[in-house]
Design a protein around this motif. Structure first.
Motif, PDB file in Angstrom:
ATOM      1  N   LEU A   1      36.509  47.066  35.151  1.00 22.25           N
ATOM      2  CA  LEU A   1      35.492  47.531  36.197  1.00 22.25           C
ATOM      3  C   LEU A   1      33.772  47.552  36.524  1.00 22.25           C
ATOM      4  CD1 LEU A   1      37.874  51.159  37.136  1.00 22.25           C
ATOM      5  CD2 LEU A   1      37.671  48.765  37.887  1.00 22.25           C
ATOM      6  N   VAL A   2      33.350  47.711  35.060  1.00 23.47           N
ATOM      7  CA  VAL A   2      31.586  47.353  34.846  1.00 23.47           C
ATOM      8  C   VAL A   2      31.551  45.840  35.453  1.00 23.47           C
ATOM      9  CG1 VAL A   2      29.831  47.228  34.359  1.00 23.47           C
ATOM     10  CG2 VAL A   2      31.516  49.561  33.716  1.00 23.47           C
ATOM     11  N   GLY A   3      32.073  44.594  34.097  1.00 23.14           N
ATOM     12  CA  GLY A   3      32.122  43.519  35.159  1.00 23.14           C
ATOM     13  C   GLY A   3      32.338  43.104  36.302  1.00 23.14           C
ATOM     14  N   GLY A   4      33.450  43.778  36.558  1.00 22.75           N
ATOM     15  CA  GLY A   4      33.669  43.433  38.049  1.00 22.75           C
ATOM     16  C   GLY A   4      33.512  43.852  39.219  1.00 22.75           C
ATOM     17  N   PHE A   5      32.585  45.001  39.055  1.00 21.42           N
ATOM     18  CA  PHE A   5      31.511  44.986  40.063  1.00 21.42           C
ATOM     19  C   PHE A   5      30.192  44.216  39.616  1.00 21.42           C
ATOM     20  CE2 PHE A   5      33.358  48.727  40.307  1.00 21.42           C
ATOM     21  CZ  PHE A   5      33.450  49.115  42.177  1.00 21.42           C
ATOM     22  N   ALA A   6      29.856  44.131  38.672  1.00 24.48           N
ATOM     23  CA  ALA A   6      28.195  43.167  38.105  1.00 24.48           C
ATOM     24  C   ALA A   6      28.311  41.312  39.212  1.00 24.48           C
ATOM     25  CB  ALA A   6      28.664  42.153  36.612  1.00 24.48           C
ATOM     26  N   LEU A   7      29.657  41.322  39.405  1.00 27.98           N
ATOM     27  CA  LEU A   7      29.993  40.205  40.068  1.00 27.98           C
ATOM     28  C   LEU A   7      30.204  40.668  41.887  1.00 27.98           C
ATOM     29  CD1 LEU A   7      32.701  38.241  38.533  1.00 27.98           C
ATOM     30  CD2 LEU A   7      30.141  38.497  38.155  1.00 27.98           C
ATOM     31  N   PHE A   8      30.458  41.385  41.884  1.00 25.52           N
ATOM     32  CA  PHE A   8      29.881  42.133  43.654  1.00 25.52           C
ATOM     33  C   PHE A   8      29.235  41.275  44.243  1.00 25.52           C
ATOM     34  CE2 PHE A   8      29.403  45.214  47.063  1.00 25.52           C
ATOM     35  CZ  PHE A   8      31.108  44.865  47.075  1.00 25.52           C
ATOM     36  N   SER A   9      28.593  41.202  43.750  1.00 24.28           N
ATOM     37  CA  SER A   9      27.305  40.721  44.997  1.00 24.28           C
ATOM     38  C   SER A   9      27.115  39.437  44.528  1.00 24.28           C
ATOM     39  CB  SER A   9      25.805  41.548  44.354  1.00 24.28           C
ATOM     40  OG  SER A   9      26.223  41.400  42.523  1.00 24.28           O
ATOM     41  N   SER A  10      27.208  38.896  43.628  1.00 25.91           N
ATOM     42  CA  SER A  10      28.083  37.415  43.872  1.00 25.91           C
ATOM     43  C   SER A  10      28.649  37.172  44.061  1.00 25.91           C
ATOM     44  CB  SER A  10      28.218  37.249  41.719  1.00 25.91           C
ATOM     45  OG  SER A  10      27.118  37.535  40.830  1.00 25.91           O
ATOM     46  N   PHE A  11      29.753  37.126  44.551  1.00 32.14           N
ATOM     47  CA  PHE A  11      30.469  36.525  45.827  1.00 32.14           C
ATOM     48  C   PHE A  11      29.277  36.618  46.630  1.00 32.14           C
ATOM     49  CE2 PHE A  11      34.006  38.378  42.956  1.00 32.14           C
ATOM     50  CZ  PHE A  11      33.987  37.236  41.939  1.00 32.14           C
TER      51      PHE A  11
ATOM     52  N   VAL B   1      32.537  33.559  32.995  1.00 32.60           N
ATOM     53  CA  VAL B   1      31.832  33.980  31.774  1.00 32.60           C
ATOM     54  C   VAL B   1      31.065  34.756  31.393  1.00 32.60           C
ATOM     55  CG1 VAL B   1      30.572  32.456  29.659  1.00 32.60           C
ATOM     56  CG2 VAL B   1      32.164  31.242  31.219  1.00 32.60           C
ATOM     57  N   LEU B   2      30.212  35.254  32.757  1.00 35.63           N
ATOM     58  CA  LEU B   2      29.675  36.024  33.401  1.00 35.63           C
ATOM     59  C   LEU B   2      29.991  37.617  32.879  1.00 35.63           C
ATOM     60  CD1 LEU B   2      27.006  37.162  34.033  1.00 35.63           C
ATOM     61  CD2 LEU B   2      27.510  37.078  36.191  1.00 35.63           C
ATOM     62  N   TYR B   3      31.209  37.449  33.996  1.00 32.34           N
ATOM     63  CA  TYR B   3      32.558  38.664  33.622  1.00 32.34           C
ATOM     64  C   TYR B   3      32.544  39.456  32.200  1.00 32.34           C
ATOM     65  CZ  TYR B   3      36.581  41.295  33.532  1.00 32.34           C
ATOM     66  OH  TYR B   3      37.700  42.112  33.310  1.00 32.34           O
ATOM     67  N   GLY B   4      33.245  38.157  31.146  1.00 34.90           N
ATOM     68  CA  GLY B   4      33.628  38.771  30.621  1.00 34.90           C
ATOM     69  C   GLY B   4      32.691  38.728  30.101  1.00 34.90           C
ATOM     70  N   SER B   5      31.672  38.557  29.957  1.00 30.89           N
ATOM     71  CA  SER B   5      30.223  38.634  29.072  1.00 30.89           C
ATOM     72  C   SER B   5      30.418  40.283  28.991  1.00 30.89           C
ATOM     73  CB  SER B   5      29.174  37.563  28.874  1.00 30.89           C
ATOM     74  OG  SER B   5      28.914  37.035  28.329  1.00 30.89           O
ATOM     75  N   VAL B   6      29.984  40.586  30.319  1.00 29.58           N
ATOM     76  CA  VAL B   6      29.491  41.804  30.939  1.00 29.58           C
ATOM     77  C   VAL B   6      30.595  42.630  29.831  1.00 29.58           C
ATOM     78  CG1 VAL B   6      28.862  43.716  33.100  1.00 29.58           C
ATOM     79  CG2 VAL B   6      27.969  41.575  32.710  1.00 29.58           C
ATOM     80  N   MET B   7      31.329  42.030  30.422  1.00 29.78           N
ATOM     81  CA  MET B   7      33.346  43.230  29.997  1.00 29.78           C
ATOM     82  C   MET B   7      33.068  43.746  28.569  1.00 29.78           C
ATOM     83  SD  MET B   7      36.333  42.476  29.233  1.00 29.78           S
ATOM     84  CE  MET B   7      37.019  41.039  28.971  1.00 29.78           C
ATOM     85  N   GLY B   8      32.776  42.125  27.842  1.00 31.20           N
ATOM     86  CA  GLY B   8      32.294  42.564  26.637  1.00 31.20           C
ATOM     87  C   GLY B   8      31.260  42.980  25.849  1.00 31.20           C
ATOM     88  N   LEU B   9      30.054  43.168  26.134  1.00 31.62           N
ATOM     89  CA  LEU B   9      29.195  43.744  26.449  1.00 31.62           C
ATOM     90  C   LEU B   9      29.300  45.906  26.585  1.00 31.62           C
ATOM     91  CD1 LEU B   9      25.500  44.454  25.613  1.00 31.62           C
ATOM     92  CD2 LEU B   9      25.633  44.452  28.046  1.00 31.62           C
ATOM     93  N   PHE B  10      29.850  45.697  26.946  1.00 32.29           N
ATOM     94  CA  PHE B  10      30.390  47.062  27.857  1.00 32.29           C
ATOM     95  C   PHE B  10      31.184  47.902  26.434  1.00 32.29           C
ATOM     96  CE2 PHE B  10      27.143  47.296  31.220  1.00 32.29           C
ATOM     97  CZ  PHE B  10      27.048  48.452  31.210  1.00 32.29           C
ATOM     98  N   CYS B  11      32.258  47.099  26.036  1.00 29.58           N
ATOM     99  CA  CYS B  11      33.141  47.695  25.151  1.00 29.58           C
ATOM    100  C   CYS B  11      32.301  47.288  24.286  1.00 29.58           C
ATOM    101  CB  CYS B  11      33.951  46.420  24.838  1.00 29.58           C
ATOM    102  SG  CYS B  11      35.429  46.374  26.315  1.00 29.58           S
ATOM    103  N   SER B  12      31.309  46.865  23.446  1.00 28.94           N
ATOM    104  CA  SER B  12      30.482  47.146  22.127  1.00 28.94           C
ATOM    105  C   SER B  12      29.399  48.603  22.659  1.00 28.94           C
ATOM    106  CB  SER B  12      30.033  45.392  22.173  1.00 28.94           C
ATOM    107  OG  SER B  12      29.373  45.336  22.980  1.00 28.94           O
TER     108      SER B  12
END
Length: 194
Positions: free
Chosen positions: A10-20, A151-162
């Motif tokens: 969800l953090v990754g999804g919201f990170a892309l929200f403004s990008s759309f 790729v941005l979504y996945g990176s943010v998701m992976g960052l928050f998972c870590s």
């Protein structure tokens, strides 16, 4: 793990929200067009289509995050034991999602629907027809931009998972180290050196 992954997704999804919305503005279509097209696939229009698209996107982001975290427990090499590993693993996951899900849905569902609207085969307003023509004209840019966003979504998701899993993995490492030390101590007491 699934709960942690949902939150990170969800953090990754919201990170892309403004990008759309930025992309919509950049290509000259009304705000919310990306979400609206997703909603139009199920027969909705206007604000209900945008809301459906938004919730479908966030649900998908959470589901991908949950699967990402669960899969990280399947093998020692997949464990998200640090920030770099989380970011790289997330970016690779974003590329996989793009190739396996986004591209087929876009090429075989969305693009034909948009093409029908642009050519007037679908009963749509003249405004929607112009939006469809704009989307078709910029489709290559949209596809490449979508790859970057995945790729941005996945990176943010992976960052928050870590971040969220750091304490779990450091605690497991500490327990393993204590067990090893205990075993070595019991072995040295059992088999004293001569």
């Amino acid at each position: 793990m699934a709960k942690t992954g949902c939150i990170a997704g969800l953090v990754g999804g919201f990170a892309l929200f403004s990008s759309f919305f930025w992309i919509d503005n950049d290509i000259g279509v009304p705000f919310g067009t990306f979400y609206k097209i997703v909603g139009m696939l199920v027969g909705l229009d206007g604000l209900p289509a945008i809301m459906f698209g938004f919730f479908a996107h966030m649900l998908t982001a959470a589901l991908i995050g949950a699967i990402f975290c669960i899969c990280s427990t399947l093998h020692r090499l997949l464990q998200i034991s640090g920030v770099p590993k989380g970011i790289i693993g997330g970016a690779v996951t974003g590329i996989q999602v793009y190739a396996i899900f986004f591209m087929p849905i876009t090429l075989y569902l969305m693009m034909p629907m948009i093409s029908d609207q642009a050519s007037g085969l679908s009963l749509v307003s003249s405004e929607q027809m112009e939006i469809a023509k704009t989307l078709l004209a910029t489709s290559n840019d949209i596809l490449w931009g979508s790859l970057i966003l995945h790729v941005l979504y996945g990176s943010v998701m992976g960052l928050f998972c870590s971040f969220m899993l750091y304490e779990d993995y450091s605690m497991k490492d500490k327990i393993k180290k204590e067990k090893k030390e205990k075993w070595e101590k019991s072995e040295s007491e059992h088999w004293p050196s001569t």
